[in-house]
Motif scaffolding. Sequence first.
Motif, PDB file in Angstrom:
ATOM      1  N   THR A   3      -9.214 -26.013  -1.687  1.00  0.00           N
ATOM      2  CA  THR A   3      -9.786 -27.438  -1.520  1.00  0.00           C
ATOM      3  C   THR A   3      -8.447 -28.470  -2.018  1.00  0.00           C
ATOM      4  O   THR A   3      -7.721 -27.870  -2.784  1.00  0.00           O
ATOM      5  CB  THR A   3     -11.026 -27.702  -2.213  1.00  0.00           C
ATOM      6  N   PRO A   4      -8.741 -29.633  -1.744  1.00  0.00           N
ATOM      7  CA  PRO A   4      -7.518 -30.700  -2.641  1.00  0.00           C
ATOM      8  C   PRO A   4      -7.744 -30.581  -4.129  1.00  0.00           C
ATOM      9  O   PRO A   4      -6.856 -30.754  -4.705  1.00  0.00           O
ATOM     10  CB  PRO A   4      -7.983 -31.957  -1.966  1.00  0.00           C
ATOM     11  N   GLU A   5      -9.067 -30.287  -4.542  1.00  0.00           N
ATOM     12  CA  GLU A   5      -9.083 -30.264  -5.982  1.00  0.00           C
ATOM     13  C   GLU A   5      -8.324 -28.844  -6.525  1.00  0.00           C
ATOM     14  O   GLU A   5      -7.905 -29.029  -7.631  1.00  0.00           O
ATOM     15  CB  GLU A   5     -10.559 -30.226  -6.340  1.00  0.00           C
ATOM     16  N   ASP A   6      -8.413 -27.795  -5.780  1.00  0.00           N
ATOM     17  CA  ASP A   6      -7.871 -26.833  -6.055  1.00  0.00           C
ATOM     18  C   ASP A   6      -6.328 -26.846  -6.341  1.00  0.00           C
ATOM     19  O   ASP A   6      -5.801 -26.444  -6.965  1.00  0.00           O
ATOM     20  CB  ASP A   6      -8.223 -25.468  -5.066  1.00  0.00           C
ATOM     21  N   ARG A 252     -14.494 -18.270  -8.964  1.00  0.00           N
ATOM     22  CA  ARG A 252     -14.763 -19.591  -9.284  1.00  0.00           C
ATOM     23  C   ARG A 252     -15.689 -19.918 -10.365  1.00  0.00           C
ATOM     24  O   ARG A 252     -16.538 -19.072 -10.441  1.00  0.00           O
ATOM     25  CB  ARG A 252     -15.064 -20.289  -8.111  1.00  0.00           C
ATOM     26  N   ARG A 256     -14.487 -24.186 -10.006  1.00  0.00           N
ATOM     27  CA  ARG A 256     -12.989 -24.395  -9.719  1.00  0.00           C
ATOM     28  C   ARG A 256     -12.160 -22.793  -9.656  1.00  0.00           C
ATOM     29  O   ARG A 256     -12.961 -22.096 -10.812  1.00  0.00           O
ATOM     30  CB  ARG A 256     -12.423 -25.065 -11.112  1.00  0.00           C
TER      31      ARG A 256
END
Length: 390
Positions: A3-6, A252, A256
Amino acid sequence: MFTPEDLDLFAEKGIDVHTVEEQLASFKSGFPFLRILSSASVGNGILSLDEQQTQYYLDLWEGYLKDNHKVVKFVPASGAASRMFKDLFAFLSADYSEPQTDFEKKFFNSIEHFAFYSDLDEACLKNEGKSITDLIESGNYKAVVSNLLEAKGLNYGSLPKGLLKFHRYATNNRTAMEEHLTEGALYAASSDGEVNIHFTVSHEHLADFKALVAKKKADYERRYGVRYHISFSEQKPSTDTIAVDANNEPFRENGRPLFRPGGHGALIENLNDIDAEIIFVKNIDNVVPDRLKEPTVRFKKIIGGVLVSLQTEINRYITMLKSGKYTIDDLREMIQFLHKKLFVRNEETKHLEDAELALYLLRKLNRPIRVCGMVRNSGEPGGGPFIAYN
């Protein structure tokens, strides 16, 4: 997959997404075994020294220190002590309250011999209102272990090994970190008494290490007549490895990806940041009390002497190669040096032209030298001092 957060997390750690993908691919495909060419033996990776050679290298090292070259003792010290106490953690969570296993019985029967005994006794008196002896006599064994491992007491279950009291002495007990201060003074002090020691530590314990140094440094400087220059670094987040689940997919935690610190190989980057001519590398828990230090100090000095000898020869060869003033016999001599002293072999060198061979030699000789030491009891058959190269 990510994901973009990753991706933001990867960037925060300084890890390229392609590196993470390569790590995941390696977990899925497996890691190849190292190809072993042959076993190490005397003359093939191992140097056996007689007494005359041993004294030569000892003298060489002492002479090197007198010239005030910069020597650094590099100590990986981020290792947690949790594995040291796994049996005691198991006892805390067991459904019985008195020692049952051989380990548990031995621990409590010998508890007064541990270097941390006095500190633990104080913690028990403070938190339980009873001494270790009284707690054991009343059958409250788990209170003793709880005060050893948990935050209310000594918190040894969460501290790094470098901050634990390892050895008992008549007047004081030492942590593993203090034993490295002692070692540094005994074999790595320059003629003007300078001792350089670098510890790699985890971020959460950096302040604790600095506090212990501030508390103990002056005592050891007075004891050994030296001046310590102590520095620290943290293992770089960019060397972390992504954790995976049973299906080799990213594990995760709270949504995260979870990363784990890399092994000691990850500290190569910290090592590369050290500015020194010779660096001794030794793990934080690889220490012995003073009564057993003589062989350690002696063979560290011998290793240092071997390094100095090799570096002197290497510098001579590099100067020769850079000047262009060499003969084919000189090149052959250098090849023999690589084979017999550095144990580096490449069958392709026989096919190289002289100019290509000179460039090859220059590249090989310009690399850092790594030497590791093994002490073997001279009373054993074929025994004597051993130095192993890798």
